[in-house]
Design an enzyme around this catalytic site. Structure first.
Site, short mmCIF file in Angstrom:
data_model
loop_
_atom_site.label_atom_id
_atom_site.label_comp_id
_atom_site.label_asym_id
_atom_site.label_seq_id
_atom_site.Cartn_x
_atom_site.Cartn_y
_atom_site.Cartn_z
N THR A 139 0.84 -1.19 0.00
CA THR A 139 0.00 0.00 0.00
C THR A 139 0.88 1.25 0.00
OG1 THR A 139 -1.72 -1.16 1.24
CG2 THR A 139 -1.83 1.23 1.25
N SER A 140 0.47 2.29 -0.71
CA SER A 140 1.17 3.57 -0.76
C SER A 140 2.59 3.36 -1.31
CB SER A 140 1.16 4.23 0.62
OG SER A 140 1.62 5.55 0.56
N SER A 141 3.62 3.66 -0.55
CA SER A 141 4.98 3.42 -1.04
C SER A 141 5.19 1.93 -1.35
CB SER A 141 6.01 3.88 -0.01
OG SER A 141 7.32 3.78 -0.51
#
Length: 311
Positions: A139-141
């Site tokens: 998730t995200s990075s």
């Protein structure tokens, strides 16, 4: 760099109360690791004969321990007999992954990506893992790194699942810890052909299996703007040679207000209406997509690089 609201939301979630058969263990000396990425692994006491491997890189300001605590991968590994690898960023400033360097964006070129792949190669050898059933999700990075790993190492991964990330190469820059405000705010817009060229140039001359991929994004994401979902769609449909016309649209899946768009057998995108950057991960959906509940016994065949699909 940003402080993701994802961290705050995850810290509000209680860790799994299930008893685990083993424990999270740090691994060292696992191979080429130019950026000194730390590696942690969860190995259930009971494994499949040739265990699959799931890699789960954390988000910015996150840790391997937090992914272990707040995702169900370890308990699912106990149930289905697969191994999970939890990389930990060496970036002391914000723990974001290197998704910008030429090293990470090049096959066997270095960067954080090579360190993570070295963990996979080490685990496959040590535990007799199934080299055709290696998966990555974040998730995200961690979603950005998922895009990077399936792009730079199509010979290693069978599939990826990226939650609130950006297209491969969108953060490309001169360094290991580059923050691209232009990419984050959706200002880097390319044609599908231009995006696909970045992926194909990561491993020149590679013309074999490409991992399948699913991508997710909230329509109210103000950290990595929703335009990034459109850029991922353009990139991966072009990599797979699909038209950007959806072949299937399913409303309200897996949650109310989420829409799944399928473009071909190897790529699907989810738009989550009203959802911000703290997109709620659906672990069971990921397990199903990777076919990690499948145990290849006898004549049973699970999704793998060899099969291309479950039969």
């Amino acid at each position: 760099m940003f402080v993701s609201t994802l961290v705050a939301s995850l810290l509000a979630v209680a860790a799994s109360a299930q008893e685990l058969s083993s424990q999270l263990t740090q691994i060292k000396d696992f191979g080429p690791n130019p950026r000194n990425v730390e590696g942690y692994i969860y190995v259930p006491k009971v494994l499949q004969a040739k265990p699959p491997i799931l890699v789960s890189p954390h988000w910015c300001h996150g840790t391997a321990q937090q992914v272990f605590d707040y995702r169900s991968w370890a308990s699912a590994g106990d149930q289905y007999g697969f191994i999970t690898i939890y990389p930990n960023s060496s970036n002391v400033a914000d723990s974001c992954w290197d998704v910008s360097s030429n090293g990470s964006l090049t096959h066997n070129g270095g960067g954080d990506a090579l360190g993570i792949v070295s963990m996979v190669r080490w685990a496959l050898k040590k535990y007799g893992g199934d080299k055709d059933r290696v998966f990555v999700t974040g998730t995200s990075s961690g979603a950005m790194m998922t895009n990077v790993l399936v792009g730079s190492y199509p010979d290693v991964f069978a599939a990826g699942s990226a939650w609130a990330g950006v297209a491969f190469g969108c953060f490309a820059g001169d360094g290991f810890d580059v923050w691209s405000d232009a990419c984050a705010t959706g200002k880097i817009v390319k044609t599908g052909k231009e995006w696909a060229a970045l992926v194909k140039n990561a491993y020149p001359g590679y013309h074999s299996f490409r991992p399948k991929l699913q991508v997710f994004h909230g329509t109210n994401d103000t950290v990595l703007y929703p335009q990034n979902l459109q850029e991922e769609i353009k990139q991966w449909t072009s990599v797979f040679g699909y038209k950007q016309t959806r072949v299937e649209t399913t409303q309200n899946t897996p949650l109310q207000g989420w829409t799944r768009y399928r473009y071909g057998p190897k790529f699907e995108a989810y738009s989550a209406a009203g959802v911000d950057h703290s997109i709620p991960n659906q672990d069971d959906l990921v397990l199903e997509y990777f076919d990690l509940k499948c145990n290849a016994k006898g004549n049973k065949q699970c999704y793998s690089r060899k099969s291309g699909s479950r039969t």
